[in-house]
Design an enzyme around this catalytic site. Structure first.
Site, PDB file in Angstrom:
ATOM      1  N   CYS A   1      -5.606  -2.101  -2.860  1.00  0.00           N
ATOM      2  CA  CYS A   1      -4.467  -3.254  -2.614  1.00  0.00           C
ATOM      3  C   CYS A   1      -3.277  -2.288  -1.634  1.00  0.00           C
ATOM      4  CB  CYS A   1      -3.973  -3.217  -4.047  1.00  0.00           C
ATOM      5  SG  CYS A   1      -3.201  -5.038  -4.025  1.00  0.00           S
TER       6      CYS A   1
ATOM      7  N   HIS B   1      -8.086  -4.179  -7.969  1.00  0.00           N
ATOM      8  CA  HIS B   1      -7.990  -2.923  -8.647  1.00  0.00           C
ATOM      9  C   HIS B   1      -8.950  -2.288  -9.395  1.00  0.00           C
ATOM     10  CE1 HIS B   1      -3.619  -2.286  -7.817  1.00  0.00           C
ATOM     11  NE2 HIS B   1      -3.545  -3.863  -7.577  1.00  0.00           N
TER      12      HIS B   1
ATOM     13  N   GLU C   1      -9.399   0.593 -10.805  1.00  0.00           N
ATOM     14  CA  GLU C   1      -8.824   1.423 -11.861  1.00  0.00           C
ATOM     15  C   GLU C   1      -8.162   1.001 -13.318  1.00  0.00           C
ATOM     16  OE1 GLU C   1      -7.454   0.435  -9.086  1.00  0.00           O
ATOM     17  OE2 GLU C   1      -5.178   0.247  -9.512  1.00  0.00           O
TER      18      GLU C   1
HETATM   19  N1  GLN Z   1       2.040  -6.744  -2.917  1.00  0.00           N
HETATM   20  C1  GLN Z   1       1.917  -5.233  -2.839  1.00  0.00           C
HETATM   21  C2  GLN Z   1       2.246  -4.887  -1.319  1.00  0.00           C
HETATM   22  O1  GLN Z   1       2.461  -5.601  -0.441  1.00  0.00           O
HETATM   23  C3  GLN Z   1       0.603  -4.712  -3.057  1.00  0.00           C
HETATM   24  C4  GLN Z   1       0.136  -4.903  -4.686  1.00  0.00           C
HETATM   25  C5  GLN Z   1      -0.721  -3.947  -5.248  1.00  0.00           C
HETATM   26  O2  GLN Z   1      -1.087  -2.963  -4.753  1.00  0.00           O
HETATM   27  N2  GLN Z   1      -1.144  -4.374  -6.567  1.00  0.00           N
HETATM   28  O3  GLN Z   1       2.455  -3.759  -1.213  1.00  0.00           O
END
Ligand code: GLN
Length: 189
Positions: A77, A169, A171
């Site tokens: 992410c 994610h 994790e």
């Molecule tokens: N929206 C977040 C960002 O732009 C990322 C979200 C996440 O890691 N769950 O950094």
């Protein structure tokens, strides 16, 4: 083998828990010296702009960039955002240009649009529950990218040689297959 987890902000503890469950030695990476004793790195989810700020504050950008050019790295992410080449709606994140992709932060919608979905991943036989939280949306992949999973026409898991990325994610689930896959990648290097 020791896998470091960038521990400046975000979901690093959960990655450490999973690696420990898999009997892998881990260490938190907060300072440049922490990069010297690890064989691979996980960059967790969180807030990519906050992560980017903290990386600058700790003078970690150049040491991390060097590490990423040599060793296996997995970004989830926000971690994936940091590894990407180009971020469409961005003026706050200095990314490492390690994955030849273009993405949009929060491309699946805001917090309220967070979701989980059983996805097919080409390296696994059975489906995988992907948890998407303000996930980035990948809009373009270069030729060097191996797309491992796609959701609604957008890649959600990709690999470029020894760099792995998921927009979701792992994790946050009990399914350890993606961490196991990353460990295999590290073993191959
Ligand atoms: N929206 C977040 C960002 O732009 C990322 C979200 C996440 O890691 N769950 O950094």
């Amino acid at each position: 083998m020791k896998i470091g987890v960038l521990s400046l902000q975000g979901g690093y503890e959960k990655h450490i828990d999973i690696l420990e469950r898999l009997n892998i030695q881990t260490s938190k990476v907060k300072y440049r010296k922490d990069l010297l004793s690890i064989d691979a790195l996980i960059i967790p989810g969180g807030e990519s702009s906050a992560l980017s700020n903290l990386i600058e504050k700790e003078s970690l950008y150049t040491p991390l960039k060097k590490f990423i050019s040599k060793y296996p790295v997995y970004g989830t992410c926000a971690g994936l955002i940091l590894l990407s080449k180009s971020i469409e709606n961005n003026n706050k994140v200095r990314s490492f240009d390690a994955l030849n992709i273009t993405l949009t932060r929060n491309g699946w919608g805001r917090q309220i649009n967070s979701f989980s979905k059983n996805i097919s991943i080409k390296i696994f036989k059975n489906k995988y529950k992907g948890v998407f939280i303000r996930a980035p949306k990948i809009s373009n992949c270069g030729n060097s990218i191996d797309v491992l999973s796609v959701l609604n026409n957008s890649p959600v898991m990709i690999q470029q040689n020894k760099i792995l990325g998921t927009t979701f994610h792992p994790e946050l689930t009990d399914d350890t297959r993606i961490h196991e896959y990353f460990i295999k990648m590290v073993n191959k290097c």
